[in-house]
Motif scaffolding. Structure first.
Motif, PDB file in Angstrom:
ATOM      1  N   ASP A   1      37.450  40.693  44.779  1.00 53.11           N
ATOM      2  CA  ASP A   1      36.807  40.466  46.082  1.00 53.11           C
ATOM      3  C   ASP A   1      35.627  41.410  46.342  1.00 53.11           C
ATOM      4  O   ASP A   1      34.806  41.148  47.223  1.00 53.11           O
TER       5      ASP A   1
ATOM      6  N   GLU B   1      36.902  31.433  50.792  1.00 51.07           N
ATOM      7  CA  GLU B   1      38.193  31.053  51.404  1.00 51.07           C
ATOM      8  C   GLU B   1      38.348  31.605  52.819  1.00 51.07           C
ATOM      9  O   GLU B   1      39.099  31.066  53.625  1.00 51.07           O
TER      10      GLU B   1
ATOM     11  N   HIS C   1      47.908  34.099  53.752  1.00 50.58           N
ATOM     12  CA  HIS C   1      47.352  33.593  52.503  1.00 50.58           C
ATOM     13  C   HIS C   1      46.250  32.605  52.836  1.00 50.58           C
ATOM     14  O   HIS C   1      46.511  31.516  53.363  1.00 50.58           O
TER      15      HIS C   1
HETATM   16  O1  F6P Z   1      42.539  39.996  46.508  1.00 50.01           O
HETATM   17  C1  F6P Z   1      42.409  39.134  45.419  1.00 50.01           C
HETATM   18  C2  F6P Z   1      42.795  37.733  45.790  1.00 50.01           C
HETATM   19  O2  F6P Z   1      42.623  36.910  44.654  1.00 50.01           O
HETATM   20  C3  F6P Z   1      42.064  37.166  46.986  1.00 50.01           C
HETATM   21  O3  F6P Z   1      40.748  36.753  46.691  1.00 50.01           O
HETATM   22  C4  F6P Z   1      43.001  36.055  47.398  1.00 50.01           C
HETATM   23  O4  F6P Z   1      42.894  35.773  48.778  1.00 50.01           O
HETATM   24  C5  F6P Z   1      44.359  36.621  47.092  1.00 50.01           C
HETATM   25  O5  F6P Z   1      44.165  37.672  46.149  1.00 50.01           O
HETATM   26  C6  F6P Z   1      45.340  35.623  46.508  1.00 50.01           C
HETATM   27  O6  F6P Z   1      46.570  36.244  46.369  1.00 50.01           O
HETATM   28  P1  F6P Z   1      47.810  35.610  45.582  1.00 50.01           P
HETATM   29  O7  F6P Z   1      47.618  35.918  44.135  1.00 50.01           O
HETATM   30  O8  F6P Z   1      48.966  36.300  46.178  1.00 50.01           O
HETATM   31  O9  F6P Z   1      47.775  34.129  45.804  1.00 50.01           O
END
Ligand code: F6P
Length: 362
Positions: free
Chosen positions: A142, A237, A259
Motif C-alpha cells: 500500500d 479499493e 475489509h
Molecule cells: O495491506 C495490504 C492489503 O493487501 C491491502 O491493500 C488490502 O486492503 C488488505 O491487505 C487485504 O487483506 P487480506 O489479505 O486480509 O484480505
C-alpha cells in the motif's frame, strides 16, 4: 571489533513480494558479522510457547531473493494484531509483552528485526518501549507508511497492476467498453495512481479524492467525442463517491479493520447505467501480493535488510529503516506508525495525472 550476537527475524501482517528478499539480506548481513540468525515462524506468536523458529544459516537462504511470500509465514490476526480500525491500533497487555521478552531470552536472542506494515510496526514500537531490542523494516504494497518514501512490495504491486492495465486496454479497445480495474491500497491511492499513470488510465479514483460519477462520465463523453470508444478506469479499493461511504465485503471482525472491496463493480455498474456503454470490472486482488519481487524491490529489500543489521550493530534501536529517495536511513518507529501516508494532492504524482488530462473524478 565484532561482538557476536544472535538475532531473530519476524514477518507480520499481510504478505507481499520481497519479504524473503529482506529475510535473506538480514541473515546474510548478520552472517557477515559472525552473528547467528533465527527466523521466527508465524509472526510474533512464534516467540511464545510452543516456540517455533528455524535457523537461517547460509544454506537456508538459497533462492530467497526471488521467492514470493514469506518462508517464515505471517499473521494479521490473533493476539498480536494491533489494527482495530482506520489508522487506529490497540495497546498490547503488559503480560503479553513480558512473555515475548521471556521468549527471546529463552532463545538467546539479543534483538529482533521485524518486517511489517503499520500494525506490526506499532507492536514493535510497544516492544521497544517495553525494553525489547528491536528494529523495523517497512513492508506493504500500500506504500502508506509514514517516514519512508517507499515501502518494499509497492513497486511489485504496481508492476502487477500495470501489466493488468496493458491487457485490459486491448480488450477494452476491441469491444468499445469501459473497463474498470479495482486495485488494493487500503485508505491510500498510491497503487492506483502509479499504475494508472504507468498503464495509461483515463480516470483514476483514489480515497484522497471523493469522486463524482458526473465527472467520470464527462471523461467518457470527452473521449467518445474524440473518437475514442473505450475508457480505462482504475479504482482504488478505498475510493468512495462524494458523500458516500467505503465499500466493504462485510462487517469488520472484532479487533480487525474493515475489509475493503467491491467498489469496482459498483462503479462499473453505475458508469454503464449513466453512459449507456458496456462496462466490465476486473478485481486484481491478491495477485498484487503474490509472486517474485521486481528488480527495484529486490534492490530495496537488500538495502533495507542490510541496514537493519547495521542499526542493531550500532545500537540504534527502536528505529525503522527508511528510504528518502537518495539513501537508506532510519526514523524512530514512533514517527512511522499511527498515521497513514496518503497521496499528497499537491505532489508530483497527482499533478502529473492532472497535467495529462487524467480524471481524478473531481
Ligand atoms: O495491506 C495490504 C492489503 O493487501 C491491502 O491493500 C488490502 O486492503 C488488505 O491487505 C487485504 O487483506 P487480506 O489479505 O486480509 O484480505
Amino acid at each position: 571489533m565484532s561482538t557476536s550476537k544472535k538475532i531473530g527475524i519476524v514477518t507480520g501482517g499481510g504478505d507481499c513480494p520481497g519479504l524473503n528478499a529482506v529475510i535473506r539480506a538480514v541473515a546474510k548481513a548478520a552472517t557477515m558479522r559472525g552473528w547467528e540468525t533465527l527466523g521466527i515462524l508465524g509472526g510474533y506468536d512464534g516467540l511464545l510457547e510452543p516456540r517455533q523458529f528455524r535457523v537461517l544459516d547460509y544454506r537456508a537462504l538459497d533462492g530467497l531473493l526471488t521467492r514470493g511470500g514469506s518462508i517464515l509465514g505471517t499473521a494479521n490476526r490473533g493476539q498480536f494484531s494491533a489494527k482495530t480500525g482506520h489508522g487506529e491500533s490497540r495497546r498490547l497487555p503488559k503480560e503479553l509483552l513480558d512473555r515475548t521478552k521471556a521468549g527471546m531470552d529463552a532463545l538467546g536472542l539479543s534483538a529482533l528485526a521485524v518486517i511489517g506494515g503499520d500494525g506490526t510496526l506499532s507492536i514493535a514500537q510497544q516492544m521497544d518501549e517495553h525494553g525489547i531490542e528491536i528494529v523495523g523494516v517497512p513492508k506493504t504494497i500500500d506504500n502508506d507508511l509514514e517516514g519512508t518514501l517507499l515501502t518494499f512490495g509497492f513497486d511489485s504491486a504496481v508492476a502487477c497492476a500495470t501489466d493488468a492495465l496493458d491487457r485490459l486496454h486491448t480488450t477494452a479497445e476491441s469491444h468499445n467498453r469501459v473497463m474498470v480495474l479495482e486495485v488494493m491500497g487500503r485508505y491510500a491511492g498510491w497503487i492506483a495512481l502509479y499504475s494508472g499513470i504507468a498503464g495509461g488510465a483515463d480516470a483514476i479514483l483514489i480515497p484522497e479524492v471523493p469522486f463524482s460519477y458526473d465527472r467520470v462520465c464527462a471523461k467518457i463523453a470527452e473521449r467518445e467525442a474524440k473518437g475514442k470508444r473505450f475508457t480505462i478506469v482504475v479504482v482504488a479499493e478505498g475510493a468512495r463517491e462524494r458523500d458516500g461511504g467505503f465499500v466493504t465485503t462485510g462487517p469488520a471482525e472484532a479487533n480487525r479493520e474493515a475489509h475493503l472491496g467491491g467498489i469496482g463493480a459498483v462503479v462499473a455498474a453505475e458508469l454503464a447505467r449513466r453512459s449507456g456503454k458496456e462496462a466490465r470490472c476486473c478485481v486484481l486482488g491478491h495477485l498484487q501480493r503474490g509472486g517474485t519481487p521486481t528488480n527495484f524491490d529486490r534492490v530495496l529489500c537488500s538495502m533495507f535488510g542490510s541496514y537493519a543489521v547495521e542499526l542493531i550493530a550500532t545500537g540504534r534501536l527502536g528505529q525503522m529503516v527508511a528510504y528518502s529517495g537518495r539513501q537508506i536511513g532510519a526514523v524512530p518507529l514512533a514517527e512511522a506508525v499511527g498515521r497513514l501516508k496518503t497521496v499528497d494532492l499537491d505532489g508530483s504524482m497527482a499533478q502529473t495525472a492532472r497535467a495529462l488530462g487524467i480524471s481524478l473524478g473531481d
